[in-house]
Design a protein around this motif. Sequence first.
Motif, mmCIF file in Angstrom:
data_model
loop_
_atom_site.group_PDB
_atom_site.id
_atom_site.type_symbol
_atom_site.label_atom_id
_atom_site.label_comp_id
_atom_site.label_asym_id
_atom_site.label_seq_id
_atom_site.Cartn_x
_atom_site.Cartn_y
_atom_site.Cartn_z
ATOM 1 N N HIS A 38 0.848 -1.189 0.000
ATOM 2 C CA HIS A 38 0.000 0.000 0.000
ATOM 3 C C HIS A 38 0.881 1.234 0.000
ATOM 4 N N ARG A 39 0.289 2.346 -0.345
ATOM 5 C CA ARG A 39 1.021 3.615 -0.399
ATOM 6 C C ARG A 39 0.578 4.475 0.785
ATOM 7 N N GLY A 40 1.561 5.050 1.478
ATOM 8 C CA GLY A 40 1.244 5.940 2.596
ATOM 9 C C GLY A 40 0.419 7.125 2.101
ATOM 10 N N ARG A 41 -0.725 7.351 2.717
ATOM 11 C CA ARG A 41 -1.622 8.428 2.266
ATOM 12 C C ARG A 41 -1.021 9.806 2.513
ATOM 13 N N LYS A 42 -0.113 9.916 3.479
ATOM 14 C CA LYS A 42 0.555 11.194 3.762
ATOM 15 C C LYS A 42 1.940 11.246 3.138
ATOM 16 N N SER A 43 2.701 10.164 3.296
ATOM 17 C CA SER A 43 4.102 10.160 2.837
ATOM 18 C C SER A 43 4.236 9.854 1.349
ATOM 19 N N GLY A 44 3.276 9.124 0.797
ATOM 20 C CA GLY A 44 3.385 8.686 -0.587
ATOM 21 C C GLY A 44 4.334 7.514 -0.776
ATOM 22 N N ARG A 45 4.935 7.034 0.312
ATOM 23 C CA ARG A 45 5.896 5.916 0.243
ATOM 24 C C ARG A 45 5.180 4.588 0.012
ATOM 25 N N GLU A 46 5.868 3.709 -0.714
ATOM 26 C CA GLU A 46 5.378 2.343 -0.877
ATOM 27 C C GLU A 46 5.681 1.579 0.411
ATOM 28 N N LEU A 47 4.678 0.898 0.938
ATOM 29 C CA LEU A 47 4.819 0.173 2.199
ATOM 30 C C LEU A 47 4.339 -1.264 2.021
ATOM 31 N N VAL A 48 4.835 -2.157 2.858
ATOM 32 C CA VAL A 48 4.403 -3.552 2.859
ATOM 33 C C VAL A 48 4.101 -3.944 4.297
ATOM 34 N N SER A 49 2.907 -4.497 4.499
ATOM 35 C CA SER A 49 2.483 -4.926 5.837
ATOM 36 C C SER A 49 2.080 -6.397 5.800
ATOM 37 N N PRO A 50 2.727 -7.239 6.615
ATOM 38 C CA PRO A 50 2.305 -8.640 6.691
ATOM 39 C C PRO A 50 1.087 -8.762 7.598
ATOM 40 N N MET A 51 0.177 -9.659 7.218
ATOM 41 C CA MET A 51 -1.007 -9.867 8.064
ATOM 42 C C MET A 51 -1.670 -11.191 7.749
ATOM 43 N N MET A 52 -2.456 -11.648 8.704
ATOM 44 C CA MET A 52 -3.269 -12.841 8.499
ATOM 45 C C MET A 52 -4.477 -12.454 7.666
ATOM 46 N N TYR A 53 -5.036 -13.468 6.991
ATOM 47 C CA TYR A 53 -6.257 -13.224 6.231
ATOM 48 C C TYR A 53 -7.201 -14.409 6.378
ATOM 49 N N LEU A 54 -8.437 -14.186 5.959
ATOM 50 C CA LEU A 54 -9.449 -15.230 5.887
ATOM 51 C C LEU A 54 -9.899 -15.300 4.443
ATOM 52 N N ALA A 55 -9.813 -16.481 3.843
ATOM 53 C CA ALA A 55 -10.254 -16.657 2.465
ATOM 54 C C ALA A 55 -11.785 -16.669 2.421
ATOM 55 N N ASP A 56 -12.345 -16.072 1.386
ATOM 56 C CA ASP A 56 -13.794 -16.118 1.159
ATOM 57 C C ASP A 56 -14.123 -17.523 0.656
ATOM 58 N N GLU A 57 -15.076 -18.175 1.298
ATOM 59 C CA GLU A 57 -15.384 -19.561 0.937
ATOM 60 C C GLU A 57 -16.071 -19.674 -0.417
ATOM 61 N N GLY A 58 -16.721 -18.605 -0.883
ATOM 62 C CA GLY A 58 -17.446 -18.674 -2.143
ATOM 63 C C GLY A 58 -16.726 -18.038 -3.317
ATOM 64 N N PRO A 60 -12.803 -17.495 -4.745
ATOM 65 C CA PRO A 60 -11.359 -17.693 -4.559
ATOM 66 C C PRO A 60 -10.526 -16.438 -4.823
ATOM 67 N N ASP A 61 -11.134 -15.410 -5.432
ATOM 68 C CA ASP A 61 -10.410 -14.165 -5.704
ATOM 69 C C ASP A 61 -10.531 -13.153 -4.563
ATOM 70 N N ARG A 62 -11.267 -13.493 -3.495
ATOM 71 C CA ARG A 62 -11.489 -12.536 -2.402
ATOM 72 C C ARG A 62 -10.942 -13.083 -1.084
ATOM 73 N N ILE A 63 -10.230 -12.212 -0.384
ATOM 74 C CA ILE A 63 -9.784 -12.517 0.971
ATOM 75 C C ILE A 63 -10.186 -11.356 1.868
ATOM 76 N N TYR A 64 -10.205 -11.618 3.166
ATOM 77 C CA TYR A 64 -10.545 -10.582 4.150
ATOM 78 C C TYR A 64 -9.363 -10.361 5.076
ATOM 79 N N VAL A 65 -9.085 -9.092 5.371
ATOM 80 C CA VAL A 65 -8.064 -8.739 6.351
ATOM 81 C C VAL A 65 -8.725 -7.910 7.442
ATOM 82 N N PHE A 66 -8.076 -7.872 8.594
ATOM 83 C CA PHE A 66 -8.680 -7.346 9.810
ATOM 84 C C PHE A 66 -7.789 -6.276 10.416
ATOM 85 N N ALA A 67 -8.311 -5.065 10.574
ATOM 86 C CA ALA A 67 -7.531 -3.931 11.078
ATOM 87 C C ALA A 67 -7.523 -3.937 12.605
ATOM 88 N N SER A 68 -7.009 -5.021 13.175
ATOM 89 C CA SER A 68 -7.071 -5.211 14.625
ATOM 90 C C SER A 68 -6.028 -4.409 15.388
#
Length: 146
Positions: A38-58, A60-68
Amino acid sequence: MNAAAPNDWNANIIAEFRSNEGRVGGPFEGAPMVLLHHRGRKSGRELVSPMMYLADEGDPDRIYVFASKAGAPTHPAWYLNLVAADTAQVERGTETYPVSVDEVTGDERDRIYTEQASRYPGFAEYAAKTAGVRVIPVVALTRIRK
């Protein structure tokens, strides 16, 4: 023993993810992981964030991430960057592809978050920490096919 700074922690997870075809060990061993570009909305820098996801069961092109943010009282910066941009890229396994970004709300959000918390109890703990402070956002990331 000092805890690793968040950037060092993420850098180590990113390196492990990339050298093991999308798999990592430690507290995330066996968990589905994605690297979110993703790109920093203020800095404009390219960023990479690792996170867990949940695959959509119906879909295969959709996954869900959680802003916990591990139950912190504020949303993580990556979430704010995503909703400002509407698109991003993910590394999932050995693939990298563009995705559209859609926040999931209401009953659908609750259903998806409950499923994630049933699979990974840490998410239930995060929700308990944020109760009355904020609702943890759920974001659908859908592969953009060209």
